[in-house]
Design a protein around this motif. Sequence first.
Motif, PDB file in Angstrom:
ATOM      1  N   GLN A  13       0.874  -1.052   0.084  1.00 55.61           N
ATOM      2  CA  GLN A  13      -0.019   0.007   0.025  1.00 55.61           C
ATOM      3  C   GLN A  13       0.914   1.244  -0.110  1.00 55.61           C
ATOM      4  O   GLN A  13       1.977   1.116   0.338  1.00 55.61           O
ATOM      5  N   THR A  14       0.339   2.293  -0.471  1.00 57.81           N
ATOM      6  CA  THR A  14       1.025   3.643  -0.537  1.00 57.81           C
ATOM      7  C   THR A  14       1.606   4.131   1.035  1.00 57.81           C
ATOM      8  O   THR A  14       0.802   3.635   1.999  1.00 57.81           O
ATOM      9  N   ASN A  84       8.468   4.883   1.589  1.00 61.32           N
ATOM     10  CA  ASN A  84       7.461   5.613   1.447  1.00 61.32           C
ATOM     11  C   ASN A  84       6.771   5.703  -0.183  1.00 61.32           C
ATOM     12  O   ASN A  84       6.859   6.667  -0.747  1.00 61.32           O
ATOM     13  N   THR A  86       4.903   5.231  -3.443  1.00 54.86           N
ATOM     14  CA  THR A  86       3.457   5.718  -3.833  1.00 54.86           C
ATOM     15  C   THR A  86       3.339   4.893  -5.159  1.00 54.86           C
ATOM     16  O   THR A  86       3.992   4.265  -5.791  1.00 54.86           O
ATOM     17  N   PRO A  87       1.979   4.938  -5.801  1.00 53.71           N
ATOM     18  CA  PRO A  87       1.744   4.037  -7.007  1.00 53.71           C
ATOM     19  C   PRO A  87       2.400   4.414  -8.228  1.00 53.71           C
ATOM     20  O   PRO A  87       2.676   3.849  -9.282  1.00 53.71           O
ATOM     21  N   ASN A  88       3.215   5.810  -8.312  1.00 54.94           N
ATOM     22  CA  ASN A  88       4.289   5.996  -9.232  1.00 54.94           C
ATOM     23  C   ASN A  88       5.404   5.163  -9.318  1.00 54.94           C
ATOM     24  O   ASN A  88       6.144   5.190 -10.094  1.00 54.94           O
ATOM     25  N   ASP A  89       5.755   4.409  -8.362  1.00 54.73           N
ATOM     26  CA  ASP A  89       6.595   3.616  -8.393  1.00 54.73           C
ATOM     27  C   ASP A  89       6.408   2.218  -8.811  1.00 54.73           C
ATOM     28  O   ASP A  89       7.185   1.447  -8.708  1.00 54.73           O
ATOM     29  N   THR A  90       5.211   1.817  -9.104  1.00 57.28           N
ATOM     30  CA  THR A  90       4.788   0.528  -9.838  1.00 57.28           C
ATOM     31  C   THR A  90       5.654   0.504 -10.899  1.00 57.28           C
ATOM     32  O   THR A  90       5.512   1.155 -11.743  1.00 57.28           O
ATOM     33  N   VAL A 125       2.054  -0.762  -6.167  1.00 54.52           N
ATOM     34  CA  VAL A 125       1.657   0.041  -5.049  1.00 54.52           C
ATOM     35  C   VAL A 125       0.303   0.535  -5.104  1.00 54.52           C
ATOM     36  O   VAL A 125       0.033   1.098  -6.289  1.00 54.52           O
ATOM     37  N   SER A 126      -0.318   0.037  -4.285  1.00 48.41           N
ATOM     38  CA  SER A 126      -1.871   0.447  -4.357  1.00 48.41           C
ATOM     39  C   SER A 126      -2.083   1.773  -3.723  1.00 48.41           C
ATOM     40  O   SER A 126      -1.499   1.901  -2.574  1.00 48.41           O
ATOM     41  N   SER A 127      -2.921   2.470  -3.859  1.00 49.75           N
ATOM     42  CA  SER A 127      -3.375   3.708  -3.443  1.00 49.75           C
ATOM     43  C   SER A 127      -4.410   3.701  -2.204  1.00 49.75           C
ATOM     44  O   SER A 127      -4.870   2.421  -2.101  1.00 49.75           O
TER      45      SER A 127
END
Length: 127
Positions: A13-14, A84, A86-90, A125-127
């Motif tokens: 998760q985020t 830390n 974030t979904p942008n790291d997926t 990574v889910s929001s």
Amino acid sequence: QVQVVESGGDSVQTGGSLTLSCVVSGYKYDRYCLAWFRQVPGKEREGVAGIASDGSTRYSNSARGRFTVSQDRSNHQFSLQMNNLTPNDTAMYYCAAPASGGGYCYSVLDANDFHYWGQGTQVTVSS
């Protein structure tokens, strides 16, 4: 024969953390730059972090301050600690090593500079 194997990818998760590991077998150079890249479908492979044999490191702007790359020189194991998230790291994350090197990493990590690659490990990574 050089073999590169990544592990540690998972769904998180985020705000969570993950540690990716890379084992390089059969690599005969003791001076190098080992790097982590990531790629999202439809986009170019992006340099995330690099660590040289002298311990110096490089980070992308998005990784700096959140990610830490380290190495265990005794057994050629390398890690990427990601905090830390974030979904942008997926992305699919890859470990890479060059065919040869002078023991340092360039300020900008270019995938074309690397020759040996692992098969990748997925980070979601889910929001």
